[in-house]
Write a protein that holds these residues in place. Sequence first.
Motif, PDB file in Angstrom:
ATOM      1  N   LEU A 235       0.809  -1.220   0.000  1.00 45.79           N
ATOM      2  CA  LEU A 235       0.000   0.000   0.000  1.00 45.79           C
ATOM      3  C   LEU A 235       0.849   1.279   0.000  1.00 45.79           C
ATOM      4  CD1 LEU A 235      -2.795   1.253   0.014  1.00 45.79           C
ATOM      5  CD2 LEU A 235      -2.846   1.019   2.511  1.00 45.79           C
ATOM      6  N   PRO A 236       1.819   1.440   0.893  1.00 49.10           N
ATOM      7  CA  PRO A 236       2.626   2.675   0.848  1.00 49.10           C
ATOM      8  C   PRO A 236       3.463   2.798  -0.417  1.00 49.10           C
ATOM      9  CG  PRO A 236       3.491   1.149   2.492  1.00 49.10           C
ATOM     10  CD  PRO A 236       2.177   0.603   2.052  1.00 49.10           C
ATOM     11  N   ILE A 237       3.867   1.667  -0.991  1.00 48.96           N
ATOM     12  CA  ILE A 237       4.633   1.712  -2.239  1.00 48.96           C
ATOM     13  C   ILE A 237       3.775   2.263  -3.368  1.00 48.96           C
ATOM     14  CG2 ILE A 237       5.773   0.299  -4.005  1.00 48.96           C
ATOM     15  CD1 ILE A 237       6.690  -1.578  -1.791  1.00 48.96           C
ATOM     16  N   LEU A 238       2.546   1.742  -3.493  1.00 49.39           N
ATOM     17  CA  LEU A 238       1.652   2.221  -4.544  1.00 49.39           C
ATOM     18  C   LEU A 238       1.235   3.665  -4.275  1.00 49.39           C
ATOM     19  CD1 LEU A 238       0.194   1.541  -7.133  1.00 49.39           C
ATOM     20  CD2 LEU A 238      -1.700   0.624  -5.787  1.00 49.39           C
ATOM     21  N   PHE A 239       1.063   4.018  -3.008  1.00 49.59           N
ATOM     22  CA  PHE A 239       0.718   5.399  -2.650  1.00 49.59           C
ATOM     23  C   PHE A 239       1.818   6.353  -3.131  1.00 49.59           C
ATOM     24  CE2 PHE A 239       0.413   9.128   0.042  1.00 49.59           C
ATOM     25  CZ  PHE A 239      -0.953   9.316   0.190  1.00 49.59           C
ATOM     26  N   LEU A 240       3.069   5.961  -2.929  1.00 49.54           N
ATOM     27  CA  LEU A 240       4.199   6.781  -3.365  1.00 49.54           C
ATOM     28  C   LEU A 240       4.250   6.872  -4.883  1.00 49.54           C
ATOM     29  CD1 LEU A 240       6.675   8.386  -2.467  1.00 49.54           C
ATOM     30  CD2 LEU A 240       7.989   6.265  -2.515  1.00 49.54           C
ATOM     31  N   LEU A 241       3.968   5.757  -5.556  1.00 51.65           N
ATOM     32  CA  LEU A 241       3.967   5.759  -7.022  1.00 51.65           C
ATOM     33  C   LEU A 241       2.867   6.664  -7.569  1.00 51.65           C
ATOM     34  CD1 LEU A 241       4.601   1.984  -7.864  1.00 51.65           C
ATOM     35  CD2 LEU A 241       6.197   3.895  -8.101  1.00 51.65           C
ATOM     36  N   SER A 242       1.729   6.695  -6.886  1.00 50.13           N
ATOM     37  CA  SER A 242       0.630   7.555  -7.347  1.00 50.13           C
ATOM     38  C   SER A 242       0.996   9.027  -7.236  1.00 50.13           C
ATOM     39  CB  SER A 242      -0.639   7.263  -6.543  1.00 50.13           C
ATOM     40  OG  SER A 242      -0.509   7.686  -5.199  1.00 50.13           O
ATOM     41  N   LEU A 243       1.898   9.357  -6.310  1.00 48.76           N
ATOM     42  CA  LEU A 243       2.375  10.732  -6.196  1.00 48.76           C
ATOM     43  C   LEU A 243       3.445  11.042  -7.231  1.00 48.76           C
ATOM     44  CD1 LEU A 243       2.739  11.126  -2.302  1.00 48.76           C
ATOM     45  CD2 LEU A 243       0.783  11.726  -3.738  1.00 48.76           C
TER      46      LEU A 243
ATOM     47  N   SER B  48      10.197  12.968  -9.639  1.00 56.87           N
ATOM     48  CA  SER B  48      11.087  11.980  -9.049  1.00 56.87           C
ATOM     49  C   SER B  48      10.709  11.725  -7.596  1.00 56.87           C
ATOM     50  CB  SER B  48      12.542  12.438  -9.131  1.00 56.87           C
ATOM     51  OG  SER B  48      12.748  13.566  -8.299  1.00 56.87           O
ATOM     52  N   ILE B  49      11.085  10.555  -7.093  1.00 61.70           N
ATOM     53  CA  ILE B  49      10.787  10.201  -5.710  1.00 61.70           C
ATOM     54  C   ILE B  49      11.486  11.155  -4.748  1.00 61.70           C
ATOM     55  CG2 ILE B  49      11.086   8.412  -3.950  1.00 61.70           C
ATOM     56  CD1 ILE B  49      10.666   6.322  -6.078  1.00 61.70           C
ATOM     57  N   ASN B  50      12.725  11.529  -5.080  1.00 60.88           N
ATOM     58  CA  ASN B  50      13.441  12.490  -4.225  1.00 60.88           C
ATOM     59  C   ASN B  50      12.696  13.812  -4.139  1.00 60.88           C
ATOM     60  OD1 ASN B  50      15.530  10.710  -3.688  1.00 60.88           O
ATOM     61  ND2 ASN B  50      16.782  11.405  -5.410  1.00 60.88           N
ATOM     62  N   GLU B  51      12.142  14.256  -5.274  1.00 62.24           N
ATOM     63  CA  GLU B  51      11.396  15.505  -5.289  1.00 62.24           C
ATOM     64  C   GLU B  51      10.115  15.377  -4.465  1.00 62.24           C
ATOM     65  OE1 GLU B  51      10.887  19.578  -6.721  1.00 62.24           O
ATOM     66  OE2 GLU B  51      12.530  18.189  -6.319  1.00 62.24           O
ATOM     67  N   VAL B  52       9.490  14.210  -4.535  1.00 61.49           N
ATOM     68  CA  VAL B  52       8.287  13.981  -3.734  1.00 61.49           C
ATOM     69  C   VAL B  52       8.605  14.110  -2.246  1.00 61.49           C
ATOM     70  CG1 VAL B  52       6.585  12.258  -3.027  1.00 61.49           C
ATOM     71  CG2 VAL B  52       7.136  12.541  -5.446  1.00 61.49           C
TER      72      VAL B  52
ATOM     73  N   LEU C 249      -1.718  14.536  -3.762  1.00 56.31           N
ATOM     74  CA  LEU C 249      -1.818  14.042  -2.387  1.00 56.31           C
ATOM     75  C   LEU C 249      -3.273  13.907  -1.933  1.00 56.31           C
ATOM     76  CD1 LEU C 249      -0.251  13.093   0.051  1.00 56.31           C
ATOM     77  CD2 LEU C 249      -0.114  15.471   0.848  1.00 56.31           C
ATOM     78  N   PRO C 250      -4.116  14.939  -2.097  1.00 53.59           N
ATOM     79  CA  PRO C 250      -5.529  14.731  -1.710  1.00 53.59           C
ATOM     80  C   PRO C 250      -6.210  13.646  -2.532  1.00 53.59           C
ATOM     81  CG  PRO C 250      -5.237  16.845  -2.846  1.00 53.59           C
ATOM     82  CD  PRO C 250      -3.870  16.324  -2.539  1.00 53.59           C
ATOM     83  N   ARG C 251      -5.808  13.498  -3.798  1.00 54.74           N
ATOM     84  CA  ARG C 251      -6.395  12.461  -4.640  1.00 54.74           C
ATOM     85  C   ARG C 251      -6.022  11.071  -4.116  1.00 54.74           C
ATOM     86  NH1 ARG C 251      -7.289  13.029 -10.630  1.00 54.74           N
ATOM     87  NH2 ARG C 251      -8.119  11.013 -11.287  1.00 54.74           N
ATOM     88  N   ALA C 252      -4.768  10.879  -3.749  1.00 56.04           N
ATOM     89  CA  ALA C 252      -4.321   9.580  -3.245  1.00 56.04           C
ATOM     90  C   ALA C 252      -4.956   9.255  -1.901  1.00 56.04           C
ATOM     91  CB  ALA C 252      -2.796   9.566  -3.132  1.00 56.04           C
TER      92      ALA C 252
END
Length: 355
Positions: free
Chosen positions: A25-33, A41-45, A68-71
Amino acid sequence: MVISGPTKFSEGRPLIVVIGLLIALPILFLLSLTFGSVSISINEVFNVLIGNEAASLIHEKILLNLRLPRAITAVLAGAALSVTGLQMQTIFKNPLADPFVLGVNSGASLGVAIVILALNPAGMLLLSELNLAGNYAIVFASTIGAGCVLTLVMLLSLRIDLITLLIIGLMIGYVTSALVSVLMFFSLPERLQSFFSWTFGSFGNVTWSQMQAMAPAIIMGLIMILFSMRVMNALLLGDSYAKSMGVNTQFWQFWILISASLLAGTVTGFCGPIGFLGVAVPHLCRALTQTSDHRWLLPTVILMGSLIALFADFIAQIPGSHAILPLNSVTALIGAPVIITVLYKQRSMKQTFAG
């Protein structure tokens, strides 16, 4: 798999499933961002989330105001609709019961339409134009609408068989949808397109202001149902068995009705009528955990519902493209094969939920 109530089972398999979902779940949440029409990029997130001044202002606006609100909305809505589906399948002992099929979403939609038309008689308001009080009014109206339909369905379930119940649920959905159409007739033409788009379902229209009303309502509904895990095990075997175990069936059925109405109504009010999550996720969780014990099913359904809602929204956005697919189209493509597979493997619906 025959769903016949709580039985002895190895806790190893459900535990592994829950742990796997907690990791995914947190992995997909991060990918959605990260992915979307603009790749970040993940670093930028992480820079944006921790408030690093080095973060791009444009990326900050995209992440904080849109993604973020969408996720978060997808996580909350997926959990709420999936749990509501599990509640209805347990109460009605019907493998195809869920808010969409039984017309509960349509009842919630009617409540929303009445409120936003009443707040602006000259034309239907957009949800984004409501203040905090208006957002709470949406929660209240959609919950009442969902509760009225669910109460009617529960009363009818005492006198009719499972297949007839599904047909009546569809008819109730058609009636409430017709009433919504009548209300739309009196709205301004320029508002119709936005309301029509709302009926396709979307997690992307919820603002932080609306989140202040939506999130507490969903969390309250989920907490309410967590108190009924053992009771739902007893109700799965029938009211007579539950009463023999000392369960106050009328109280707990009312308790579950309130929580289901709150969950389904709130999600429908802010995200539109979203189908298939409620009916598909509980079956998928039963297949993965190989148990019907709600002490495992409820947390699994919450996590799986959030995960699939995030995945459906991720697909709907078509990463790398500016096009956005209707969310209900994606959930149908995910959920329909699950339902077909479940029904194909069952000898009959009655064997699936033997009360």
